[in-house]
Design a protein around this motif. Structure first.
Motif, PDB file in Angstrom:
ATOM      1  N   PHE A 259       0.819  -1.202   0.000  1.00 46.44           N
ATOM      2  CA  PHE A 259       0.000   0.000   0.000  1.00 46.44           C
ATOM      3  C   PHE A 259       0.855   1.255   0.000  1.00 46.44           C
ATOM      4  O   PHE A 259       0.618   2.202  -0.755  1.00 46.44           O
ATOM      5  CB  PHE A 259      -0.935  -0.003   1.214  1.00 46.44           C
ATOM      6  N   GLY A 260       1.881   1.244   0.882  1.00 44.21           N
ATOM      7  CA  GLY A 260       2.732   2.424   1.008  1.00 44.21           C
ATOM      8  C   GLY A 260       3.475   2.749  -0.275  1.00 44.21           C
ATOM      9  O   GLY A 260       3.694   3.920  -0.597  1.00 44.21           O
ATOM     10  N   ALA A 261       3.880   1.715  -1.024  1.00 44.44           N
ATOM     11  CA  ALA A 261       4.603   1.946  -2.273  1.00 44.44           C
ATOM     12  C   ALA A 261       3.760   2.784  -3.228  1.00 44.44           C
ATOM     13  O   ALA A 261       4.269   3.700  -3.894  1.00 44.44           O
ATOM     14  CB  ALA A 261       4.983   0.616  -2.916  1.00 44.44           C
ATOM     15  N   PHE A 262       2.491   2.474  -3.301  1.00 43.74           N
ATOM     16  CA  PHE A 262       1.593   3.235  -4.180  1.00 43.74           C
ATOM     17  C   PHE A 262       1.226   4.585  -3.557  1.00 43.74           C
ATOM     18  O   PHE A 262       1.308   5.637  -4.208  1.00 43.74           O
ATOM     19  CB  PHE A 262       0.322   2.433  -4.455  1.00 43.74           C
ATOM     20  N   PHE A 263       0.814   4.550  -2.300  1.00 42.62           N
ATOM     21  CA  PHE A 263       0.260   5.736  -1.651  1.00 42.62           C
ATOM     22  C   PHE A 263       1.282   6.865  -1.558  1.00 42.62           C
ATOM     23  O   PHE A 263       1.005   8.015  -1.936  1.00 42.62           O
ATOM     24  CB  PHE A 263      -0.250   5.354  -0.259  1.00 42.62           C
ATOM     25  N   TYR A 264       2.493   6.545  -1.073  1.00 46.49           N
ATOM     26  CA  TYR A 264       3.489   7.593  -0.888  1.00 46.49           C
ATOM     27  C   TYR A 264       4.086   8.060  -2.214  1.00 46.49           C
ATOM     28  O   TYR A 264       4.468   9.228  -2.353  1.00 46.49           O
ATOM     29  CB  TYR A 264       4.581   7.120   0.066  1.00 46.49           C
ATOM     30  N   THR A 265       4.178   7.155  -3.181  1.00 39.78           N
ATOM     31  CA  THR A 265       4.631   7.586  -4.510  1.00 39.78           C
ATOM     32  C   THR A 265       3.652   8.591  -5.103  1.00 39.78           C
ATOM     33  O   THR A 265       4.048   9.636  -5.650  1.00 39.78           O
ATOM     34  CB  THR A 265       4.784   6.377  -5.444  1.00 39.78           C
ATOM     35  N   PHE A 266       2.369   8.281  -4.951  1.00 45.02           N
ATOM     36  CA  PHE A 266       1.334   9.200  -5.453  1.00 45.02           C
ATOM     37  C   PHE A 266       1.427  10.549  -4.760  1.00 45.02           C
ATOM     38  O   PHE A 266       1.425  11.610  -5.410  1.00 45.02           O
ATOM     39  CB  PHE A 266      -0.051   8.582  -5.240  1.00 45.02           C
ATOM     40  N   LEU A 267       1.497  10.534  -3.424  1.00 41.16           N
ATOM     41  CA  LEU A 267       1.557  11.804  -2.685  1.00 41.16           C
ATOM     42  C   LEU A 267       2.816  12.590  -3.028  1.00 41.16           C
ATOM     43  O   LEU A 267       2.783  13.818  -3.182  1.00 41.16           O
ATOM     44  CB  LEU A 267       1.506  11.539  -1.186  1.00 41.16           C
ATOM     45  N   SER A 268       3.954  11.891  -3.132  1.00 46.28           N
ATOM     46  CA  SER A 268       5.207  12.572  -3.428  1.00 46.28           C
ATOM     47  C   SER A 268       5.157  13.260  -4.784  1.00 46.28           C
ATOM     48  O   SER A 268       5.506  14.450  -4.909  1.00 46.28           O
ATOM     49  CB  SER A 268       6.362  11.575  -3.383  1.00 46.28           C
ATOM     50  N   PHE A 269       4.701  12.557  -5.812  1.00 44.75           N
ATOM     51  CA  PHE A 269       4.659  13.158  -7.144  1.00 44.75           C
ATOM     52  C   PHE A 269       3.588  14.249  -7.230  1.00 44.75           C
ATOM     53  O   PHE A 269       3.757  15.235  -7.960  1.00 44.75           O
ATOM     54  CB  PHE A 269       4.451  12.086  -8.205  1.00 44.75           C
ATOM     55  N   LEU A 270       2.494  14.078  -6.489  1.00 42.33           N
ATOM     56  CA  LEU A 270       1.496  15.142  -6.423  1.00 42.33           C
ATOM     57  C   LEU A 270       2.091  16.383  -5.787  1.00 42.33           C
ATOM     58  O   LEU A 270       1.909  17.510  -6.277  1.00 42.33           O
ATOM     59  CB  LEU A 270       0.272  14.671  -5.633  1.00 42.33           C
ATOM     60  N   GLY A 271       2.814  16.194  -4.684  1.00 50.19           N
ATOM     61  CA  GLY A 271       3.441  17.326  -4.007  1.00 50.19           C
ATOM     62  C   GLY A 271       4.476  18.010  -4.880  1.00 50.19           C
ATOM     63  O   GLY A 271       4.562  19.252  -4.908  1.00 50.19           O
ATOM     64  N   TYR A 315      12.100  13.538   0.853  1.00 51.33           N
ATOM     65  CA  TYR A 315      10.961  12.675   0.526  1.00 51.33           C
ATOM     66  C   TYR A 315       9.778  12.973   1.435  1.00 51.33           C
ATOM     67  O   TYR A 315       8.630  13.094   0.981  1.00 51.33           O
ATOM     68  CB  TYR A 315      11.404  11.222   0.676  1.00 51.33           C
ATOM     69  N   ILE A 316      10.054  13.120   2.736  1.00 49.07           N
ATOM     70  CA  ILE A 316       8.992  13.461   3.690  1.00 49.07           C
ATOM     71  C   ILE A 316       8.345  14.781   3.308  1.00 49.07           C
ATOM     72  O   ILE A 316       7.118  14.934   3.337  1.00 49.07           O
ATOM     73  CB  ILE A 316       9.569  13.527   5.123  1.00 49.07           C
ATOM     74  N   LEU A 317       9.164  15.754   2.937  1.00 44.32           N
ATOM     75  CA  LEU A 317       8.642  17.063   2.553  1.00 44.32           C
ATOM     76  C   LEU A 317       7.721  16.946   1.341  1.00 44.32           C
ATOM     77  O   LEU A 317       6.623  17.527   1.319  1.00 44.32           O
ATOM     78  CB  LEU A 317       9.805  18.010   2.251  1.00 44.32           C
ATOM     79  N   SER A 318       8.128  16.164   0.335  1.00 44.52           N
ATOM     80  CA  SER A 318       7.284  16.023  -0.861  1.00 44.52           C
ATOM     81  C   SER A 318       5.992  15.287  -0.547  1.00 44.52           C
ATOM     82  O   SER A 318       4.926  15.617  -1.093  1.00 44.52           O
ATOM     83  CB  SER A 318       8.056  15.299  -1.967  1.00 44.52           C
ATOM     84  N   ILE A 319       6.042  14.296   0.338  1.00 45.43           N
ATOM     85  CA  ILE A 319       4.835  13.562   0.726  1.00 45.43           C
ATOM     86  C   ILE A 319       3.843  14.493   1.424  1.00 45.43           C
ATOM     87  O   ILE A 319       2.636  14.492   1.123  1.00 45.43           O
ATOM     88  CB  ILE A 319       5.198  12.384   1.644  1.00 45.43           C
ATOM     89  N   LEU A 320       4.340  15.286   2.353  1.00 42.56           N
ATOM     90  CA  LEU A 320       3.456  16.182   3.094  1.00 42.56           C
ATOM     91  C   LEU A 320       2.898  17.290   2.204  1.00 42.56           C
ATOM     92  O   LEU A 320       1.750  17.711   2.368  1.00 42.56           O
ATOM     93  CB  LEU A 320       4.195  16.776   4.286  1.00 42.56           C
TER      94      LEU A 320
END
Length: 507
Positions: A259-271, A315-320
């Motif tokens: 789940f995290g592989a998809f979820f955080y990749t999505f959030l990071s690229f969105l950010g 990475y944390i910054l892009s996710i948030l």
């Protein structure tokens, strides 16, 4: 709020106390020999660049001068210095949030990095990671602020602290040159910045070529050769890491990784995409974690744990930033009010991150610390060093697969069986796959050709290689076995020579 975050960062770095890890002791030994006038070397008289962090070595040497010089307590000094660097890194994350018009994101990212085990473990472990991350964050911040001289200053220091800073600097400077031609910024400012950058790194390049014969650390070549690494091993490890930046698997189990592989990749690229629309200069810093991912996955090195730390604050910054953008899109459609989901986003990663901390570690200082700050192997090596040091004559040769702790506490002449500080070792690699019980194995011919007085290895290092060779058992006797199940093995083994070859080759 910023002051509280910085106090939290300071406490997170100081409360555990020093829990020094193996490779840090290698840097300490280089610093000690430099202060003794023996040069920046691991073994006196052998000009081998076995470390990848020359600037950190110099910093520790300078810090040690008022505290006894070569006799200074390097682990304690590194612990305190790294705490200072860690606090400054959090300050730059907060500053980044303000610059990107996302002050709340910056504060939360700084809080998460302050308590992150991937930050604290290698800070209290005495590694250069805290200083390196500080320079990367500083260079990115100054670039956003168009302070090009400071960008180059921090970038050069990052490169002198670790060579993989090129993964960050090449895109940063490339983007800067692109912006120069696109927006017609003043070329003079960039020329001065580049001049400063090269003036800072040039002395080290000249010295390294003169003193060591190469600017590329020998340890990089050694690590590429000695380890048995399955194809795509780095890719698998990176996917696991990028799927669990907040240690979620400790609560939700390994199924979270998918789940995290998809979820955080999505959030990071969105950010990244949303932020770059308003702040184009943020692109190189925010994509750095993914460039780092691609570089390590492509080259497939043996990944030590501290390799996974540098991209994490970015990475944390892009996710948030992505989470903020997603909530903004959903506000009024799903959430009538933004406060509750924001509160969950703030609390959940903090709670999962704290799950990795333990109040009472079962070894080392009995103070709260990340569970991953494991130093069981280092404590065993310290015990061995205490026991064998009185047995070692000044001319004695000690061989080991891990040489940091033993080298620092015995000051003996060392044969590095892993080759990081002993180039002659590499002539015996690679080994047949059948000799590896884990990713590393000791070549029997290496030990028998150089005939060290003492050999110290974990059982797993020699299970199918050295310990299967009858010649070794004829030449050496087991002096002691310290109980340990590290690496799935049967103890830490200490051997002494009893009937080795009459004349060993020149060391």
């Amino acid at each position: 709020m910023p002051a509280l975050i910085l106090l939290l960062a300071l406490a997170a770095h100081l409360v555990p106390g020093p829990r020094t890890i193996e490779d840090a002791y290698i840097t300490y030994r280089y610093s000690r020999h430099l202060l003794l006038g023996l040069g920046p070397v691991f073994n006196p008289g052998e000009r081998v660049l076995g470390i990848t962090t020359p600037f950190y070595m110099l910093i520790l040497s300078a810090v040690a001068l008022p505290f006894g010089g070569p006799q200074a307590p390097f682990p304690t000094l590194a612990w305190l210095f790294n705490a200072f660097a860690g606090v400054l890194a959090c300050a730059f994350i907060i500053r980044l949030g303000r610059k990107l018009k996302a002050e709340g994101v910056g504060s939360l990212a700084a809080t998460l990095w302050a308590i992150s085990p991937w930050n604290v473990t290698f800070s209290i472990g005495g590694m250069e990671t805290s200083l390196y991350v500080l320079f990367l964050l500083a260079s990115f911040t100054f670039y956003l602020e168009k302070r090009l001289m400071l960008t180059s200053l921090a970038g050069a220091l990052a490169l002198l602290t670790r060579p993989d800073a090129l993964i960050f600097l090449i895109p940063l400077f490339s983007h800067g040159l692109y912006s120069l031609f696109k927006t017609r910024e003043k070329a003079g400012a960039w020329l001065r910045a580049f001049a400063l950058f090269f003036l800072l790194i040039l002395p080290w390049i000249i010295f390294a070529f003169y003193y060591y014969g190469s600017v590329i650390p020998h340890s990089i070549k050694a690590k590429r050769l000695i380890y048995y690494i399955p194809r795509e091993a780095a890719l698998v490890r990176l996917v696991q890491h990028y799927s669990t930046p907040f240690m979620e698997h400790l609560i939700f189990g390994i199924n979270w990784i998918g789940f995290g592989a998809f979820f955080y990749t999505f959030l990071s690229f969105l950010g990244i995409s949303r932020t770059v629309r308003s702040f184009p200069r943020a692109l190189p810093g925010l994509v750095y974690p993914w460039l780092y991912f691609a570089a390590l996955a492509f080259f497939n090195p043996f990944i030590f744990r501290w390799y996974l730390s540098p991209p994490l604050p970015f990475y944390i910054l892009s996710i948030l930033l992505g989470a903020r953008a997603l909530l903004s899109d959903l506000k009024g459609k799903i959430f009538k009010r933004e406060a509750k989901p924001l509160l969950v986003i703030a609390l959940l990663p903090v709670l999962t991150t704290l799950r990795e901390w333990t109040l009472y570690p079962d070894h080392g200082p009995n103070r709260p610390a990340p569970a991953m700050a494991f130093i069981g192997g280092e404590l065993l090596y310290m015990e061995v060093a205490k026991r064998v040091k009185p047995l070692l004559k000044p001319s004695a040769l000690l061989a080991a697969g891990d040489v940091g702790t033993l080298g620092y506490f015995t000051e003996a002449r060392i044969l590095d069986l892993a080759g990081l500080n002993s180039p002659q070792t590499l002539n015996y690699y690679p080994l047949p796959p059948s000799m590896y019980a884990i990713s590393y194995a000791v070549p029997p011919d290496l030990v028998l050709d150089f005939c060290p007085d003492v050999v110290v290895i974990f059982e797993a290092y020699g299970r199918y290689s050295l310990l299967k060779d009858e010649r070794f058992w004829e030449a050496y006797q087991l002096l002691e076995k310290l109980p340990s199940d590290l690496f799935g093995g049967d103890g830490l083994l200490v051997f002494v020579e009893r009937n080795c070859c009459p004349v060993a080759p020149a060391f």
